[in-house]
Design a protein around this motif. Structure first.
Motif, PDB file in Angstrom:
ATOM      1  N   ALA A  33       0.857  -1.190   0.000  1.00 30.71           N
ATOM      2  CA  ALA A  33       0.000   0.000   0.000  1.00 30.71           C
ATOM      3  C   ALA A  33       0.889   1.234   0.000  1.00 30.71           C
ATOM      4  CB  ALA A  33      -0.894   0.008   1.233  1.00 30.71           C
ATOM      5  N   VAL A  34       0.510   2.240  -0.779  1.00 22.60           N
ATOM      6  CA  VAL A  34       1.240   3.499  -0.844  1.00 22.60           C
ATOM      7  C   VAL A  34       0.228   4.605  -0.531  1.00 22.60           C
ATOM      8  CG1 VAL A  34       2.686   4.995  -2.262  1.00 22.60           C
ATOM      9  CG2 VAL A  34       2.732   2.521  -2.631  1.00 22.60           C
ATOM     10  N   LEU A  35       0.486   5.339   0.540  1.00 27.28           N
ATOM     11  CA  LEU A  35      -0.453   6.364   1.000  1.00 27.28           C
ATOM     12  C   LEU A  35       0.177   7.742   0.897  1.00 27.28           C
ATOM     13  CD1 LEU A  35      -1.559   4.531   4.254  1.00 27.28           C
ATOM     14  CD2 LEU A  35      -2.891   4.727   2.155  1.00 27.28           C
ATOM     15  N   ALA A  36      -0.492   8.640   0.203  1.00 27.17           N
ATOM     16  CA  ALA A  36      -0.118  10.057   0.189  1.00 27.17           C
ATOM     17  C   ALA A  36      -1.186  10.754   1.030  1.00 27.17           C
ATOM     18  CB  ALA A  36      -0.079  10.610  -1.222  1.00 27.17           C
ATOM     19  N   PRO A 125       8.851  -2.941  -8.626  1.00 28.11           N
ATOM     20  CA  PRO A 125       9.069  -2.198  -7.380  1.00 28.11           C
ATOM     21  C   PRO A 125       9.407  -0.737  -7.693  1.00 28.11           C
ATOM     22  CG  PRO A 125      10.136  -4.334  -7.241  1.00 28.11           C
ATOM     23  CD  PRO A 125       9.666  -4.166  -8.678  1.00 28.11           C
ATOM     24  N   GLY A 126       8.811   0.184  -6.947  1.00 27.45           N
ATOM     25  CA  GLY A 126       9.032   1.617  -7.189  1.00 27.45           C
ATOM     26  C   GLY A 126       7.983   2.248  -8.087  1.00 27.45           C
ATOM     27  N   GLU A 127       7.134   1.420  -8.715  1.00 27.02           N
ATOM     28  CA  GLU A 127       6.028   1.942  -9.512  1.00 27.02           C
ATOM     29  C   GLU A 127       4.738   1.863  -8.701  1.00 27.02           C
ATOM     30  OE1 GLU A 127       7.282   0.956 -14.087  1.00 27.02           O
ATOM     31  OE2 GLU A 127       6.099  -0.558 -13.012  1.00 27.02           O
ATOM     32  N   VAL A 128       3.870   2.857  -8.879  1.00 26.39           N
ATOM     33  CA  VAL A 128       2.619   2.933  -8.123  1.00 26.39           C
ATOM     34  C   VAL A 128       1.456   2.979  -9.102  1.00 26.39           C
ATOM     35  CG1 VAL A 128       1.262   4.276  -6.466  1.00 26.39           C
ATOM     36  CG2 VAL A 128       3.756   4.190  -6.261  1.00 26.39           C
ATOM     37  N   ARG A 141      -9.365   5.861 -14.817  1.00 26.73           N
ATOM     38  CA  ARG A 141      -8.459   5.019 -15.603  1.00 26.73           C
ATOM     39  C   ARG A 141      -7.225   4.746 -14.753  1.00 26.73           C
ATOM     40  NH1 ARG A 141      -4.264   8.114 -17.484  1.00 26.73           N
ATOM     41  NH2 ARG A 141      -4.628  10.345 -17.445  1.00 26.73           N
ATOM     42  N   ASP A 142      -6.573   3.646 -15.038  1.00 25.91           N
ATOM     43  CA  ASP A 142      -5.338   3.297 -14.324  1.00 25.91           C
ATOM     44  C   ASP A 142      -4.205   4.199 -14.776  1.00 25.91           C
ATOM     45  OD1 ASP A 142      -6.688   1.281 -13.067  1.00 25.91           O
ATOM     46  OD2 ASP A 142      -5.696  -0.354 -14.123  1.00 25.91           O
ATOM     47  N   VAL A 143      -3.417   4.637 -13.802  1.00 24.90           N
ATOM     48  CA  VAL A 143      -2.221   5.431 -14.063  1.00 24.90           C
ATOM     49  C   VAL A 143      -1.085   4.782 -13.287  1.00 24.90           C
ATOM     50  CG1 VAL A 143      -1.122   7.686 -13.760  1.00 24.90           C
ATOM     51  CG2 VAL A 143      -3.551   7.554 -14.318  1.00 24.90           C
ATOM     52  N   ILE A 144       0.050   4.567 -13.940  1.00 27.52           N
ATOM     53  CA  ILE A 144       1.235   4.030 -13.268  1.00 27.52           C
ATOM     54  C   ILE A 144       2.288   5.119 -13.259  1.00 27.52           C
ATOM     55  CG2 ILE A 144       3.072   2.304 -13.334  1.00 27.52           C
ATOM     56  CD1 ILE A 144       1.064   0.409 -14.681  1.00 27.52           C
ATOM     57  N   THR A 145       2.785   5.430 -12.063  1.00 32.48           N
ATOM     58  CA  THR A 145       3.802   6.463 -11.893  1.00 32.48           C
ATOM     59  C   THR A 145       4.895   5.936 -10.973  1.00 32.48           C
ATOM     60  OG1 THR A 145       2.783   7.435  -9.928  1.00 32.48           O
ATOM     61  CG2 THR A 145       2.070   8.308 -12.059  1.00 32.48           C
ATOM     62  N   SER A 146       5.947   6.706 -10.831  1.00 28.44           N
ATOM     63  CA  SER A 146       6.953   6.390  -9.815  1.00 28.44           C
ATOM     64  C   SER A 146       6.407   6.814  -8.451  1.00 28.44           C
ATOM     65  CB  SER A 146       8.252   7.143 -10.106  1.00 28.44           C
ATOM     66  OG  SER A 146       8.062   8.530  -9.877  1.00 28.44           O
ATOM     67  N   VAL A 147       7.022   6.340  -7.402  1.00 26.91           N
ATOM     68  CA  VAL A 147       6.632   6.749  -6.052  1.00 26.91           C
ATOM     69  C   VAL A 147       6.747   8.263  -5.907  1.00 26.91           C
ATOM     70  CG1 VAL A 147       7.265   6.601  -3.601  1.00 26.91           C
ATOM     71  CG2 VAL A 147       7.226   4.531  -5.002  1.00 26.91           C
ATOM     72  N   GLU A 149       6.583  10.607  -8.244  1.00 28.37           N
ATOM     73  CA  GLU A 149       5.506  11.267  -8.995  1.00 28.37           C
ATOM     74  C   GLU A 149       4.178  11.153  -8.256  1.00 28.37           C
ATOM     75  OE1 GLU A 149       6.814  10.836 -13.646  1.00 28.37           O
ATOM     76  OE2 GLU A 149       6.142   9.038 -12.597  1.00 28.37           O
ATOM     77  N   PHE A 150       3.902   9.988  -7.690  1.00 29.75           N
ATOM     78  CA  PHE A 150       2.671   9.783  -6.919  1.00 29.75           C
ATOM     79  C   PHE A 150       2.590  10.800  -5.784  1.00 29.75           C
ATOM     80  CE2 PHE A 150       0.473   7.689  -3.324  1.00 29.75           C
ATOM     81  CZ  PHE A 150      -0.775   7.490  -3.896  1.00 29.75           C
ATOM     82  N   ARG A 151       3.661  10.930  -5.024  1.00 29.29           N
ATOM     83  CA  ARG A 151       3.681  11.875  -3.908  1.00 29.29           C
ATOM     84  C   ARG A 151       3.431  13.292  -4.393  1.00 29.29           C
ATOM     85  NH1 ARG A 151       8.645  10.426   0.074  1.00 29.29           N
ATOM     86  NH2 ARG A 151       7.604  11.949   1.386  1.00 29.29           N
TER      87      ARG A 151
END
Length: 155
Positions: A33-36, A125-128, A141-147, A149-151
């Protein structure tokens, strides 16, 4: 995209979105899980599938001291103050899962992310993975970013 300030009403409760949830994978492909967290704090996570009366909870994680800012939680091996009362079960191919953060008092939540085992398999690993609203199709829609970029994109 700013996630803070959106209000969700469900039943008699109003919960304010203070951020967003993404999902990544560790080196073994297990979900992370990645939480901003842009506003407020989060002291729990829930992994579920289904909708309405057919919702099934597959895992929940708690944190005694709420998290703020940014947090990652390895769902199979929670650490850094996160605990779970049950071991993460095996996720099934073809099933759509949802994951979100919240607080025990329902004051704050993070917007959920949906994923499948197939979408996790496409991540490194490292992609969100997160969802973003697409005005053209009027759908998420699905978006894949780096950690990083997500933050930056969420808060």
């Amino acid at each position: 995209m700013a996630a803070a300030g959106v209000i969700v009403t469900g039943g008699c409760e109003t919960v304010e979105f203070g951020g967003a949830t993404g999902v990544s994978v560790d080196a073994t492909g297990a979900p992370v899980a990645v939480l901003a967290i842009c506003e407020g704090n989060i002291d729990g996570l829930e992994l579920y599938s289904g909708e309405g009366d057919n919702t099934v909870t597959h895992g929940d994680w708690q944190r005694r001291i709420p998290a703020s800012g940014f947090a990652t939680v390895e769902l199979a091996r929670p650490a850094d103050g996160w605990t779970s009362s049950q071991r993460l079960g095996e996720l099934k191919a073809g099933e759509t899962y949802g994951l979100f953060g919240g607080t025990r008092d329902n004051r704050w939540a993070t917007a959920h992310v949906t994923f499948t085992l197939e979408s996790l398999a496409r991540l490194r690993p490292g992609e969100v993975l997160r969802q973003a609203y697409d005005e053209t199709s009027d759908r998420d829609r699905d978006v894949i970013t780096s950690v990083e970029e997500f933050r930056g994109e969420v808060c």
